[in-house]
Write an enzyme that holds these catalytic residues in place. Structure first.
Site, short mmCIF file in Angstrom:
data_model
loop_
_atom_site.label_atom_id
_atom_site.label_comp_id
_atom_site.label_asym_id
_atom_site.label_seq_id
_atom_site.Cartn_x
_atom_site.Cartn_y
_atom_site.Cartn_z
N ARG A 126 -19.63 43.90 -2.16
CA ARG A 126 -19.87 43.24 -3.45
C ARG A 126 -20.69 41.98 -3.22
O ARG A 126 -20.36 41.15 -2.38
CB ARG A 126 -18.55 42.82 -4.10
CG ARG A 126 -17.70 43.94 -4.55
CD ARG A 126 -16.69 43.53 -5.59
NE ARG A 126 -15.99 42.28 -5.33
CZ ARG A 126 -15.08 41.77 -6.13
NH1 ARG A 126 -14.77 42.39 -7.26
NH2 ARG A 126 -14.45 40.64 -5.84
N THR A 140 -22.83 38.07 -8.18
CA THR A 140 -22.87 38.99 -9.33
C THR A 140 -21.64 39.92 -9.36
O THR A 140 -21.35 40.50 -10.41
CB THR A 140 -24.12 39.90 -9.25
OG1 THR A 140 -24.01 40.72 -8.08
CG2 THR A 140 -25.40 39.08 -9.17
N ASP A 146 -8.35 39.47 -0.15
CA ASP A 146 -9.49 40.29 0.25
C ASP A 146 -9.01 41.35 1.26
O ASP A 146 -8.66 41.01 2.40
CB ASP A 146 -10.57 39.41 0.87
CG ASP A 146 -11.84 40.19 1.14
OD1 ASP A 146 -11.78 41.20 1.88
OD2 ASP A 146 -12.90 39.82 0.60
N ASP A 164 -10.90 41.59 4.70
CA ASP A 164 -10.60 40.46 5.59
C ASP A 164 -9.19 40.55 6.15
O ASP A 164 -8.96 40.22 7.31
CB ASP A 164 -10.77 39.14 4.82
CG ASP A 164 -12.24 38.79 4.62
OD1 ASP A 164 -13.08 39.34 5.35
OD2 ASP A 164 -12.53 37.98 3.73
#
Ligand code: PRP
Ligand code: URA
Length: 209
Positions: free
Chosen positions: A104, A108, A200, A203
């Site tokens: 991603r 945006t 995340d 991560d």
């Protein structure tokens, strides 16, 4: 219309709660994600057709059941989807594995494609797309579009945690694809992260932050 299946099995919910906690490190996160993927795989494959097979036990011959012809492919969305592959392969060791790389854009929040390698006969297979997080739904929708572009007609989407916004986006873009999740969370925050979510996923799996 696409069906949403929420897998609320107690063991899945228990493991997900541990996974969500920020105190859970990468090693445990990876192990739990693998275990949950296997458990969710049970539900996703629940309706696979069976056929009869003649076998011989040590006692006598019998007509037994085996999963019939339909072949499976697992397609993780990189990176975080990789964390679900081993669990699914434990369940279906003969499945083939394709990879779709999407990240991603941080501003945006739109997915950017960087990799695609799929089994040659992918269009003949039942495809399980795996990604722990369904946030805006952009990544999953793009992956599904890519697979349909290769001729796939039989696809299921498997995510761990979904935002209502992502479910809606995928259902609108891909009404033929059933979605399997362990939890539907509250909403997205201003960074398009799922709230409460688990942070995340990539991560946390790979320890990159
Ligand atoms: C995460 C996640 C999904 C995507 C979900 O990947 O694994 O692929 O975000 O967000 P969306 O529904 O809004 O598209 P990310 O882009 O962080 O890449 P990574 O797995 O490589 O960390
Ligand atoms: N990607 C993640 O890894 N987590 C989120 O909450 C949203 C997108």
């Amino acid at each position: 219309m696409s069906q949403l299946h929420v897998i609320d099995h107690p063991m899945v919910q228990h493991k997900l709660t541990i996974l969500r906690q920020s105190s859970t490190g990468s090693k445990d996160f990876r192990e739990l994600l693998k275990e949950i993927a296997l458990l969710m795989g049970y539900e996703i494959t629940r309706d696979l057709p069976l056929e009869d097979k003649e076998i011989e036990t040590p006692i006598c011959r019998m007509t037994a059941k085996v999963v019939s012809g339909r072949k499976l492919a697992i397609v993780p969305i990189l990176r975080a989807g990789l964390g679900m592959v081993d669990g699914l392969l434990t369940l279906v060791p003969v499945a083939k594995v394709g990879h779709i790389g999407l990240y991603r854009n941080e501003e945006t929040h739109k997915p950017v494609e960087y990799y695609c390698k799929l089994p040659e006969d992918i269009q003949e297979r039942l495809v399980i797309v795996a990604d722990p997080m369904l946030a805006t739904g952009g990544s999953a929708s793009d992956a599904l579009t890519m697979l349909k572009g290769k001729g796939c007609t039989n696809i299921r989407l498997m995510c761990l945690v979904a935002a209502p916004e992502g479910i809606k986006a995928v259902q609108e873009a891909h009404p033929d694809v059933d979605i399997y999740v362990a939890a539907v969370d509250e909403h997205l925050n201003s960074n398009a992260y799922i709230v409460p979510g688990l942070g995340d996923a990539g991560d946390r799996i790979f320890g990159t932050k």
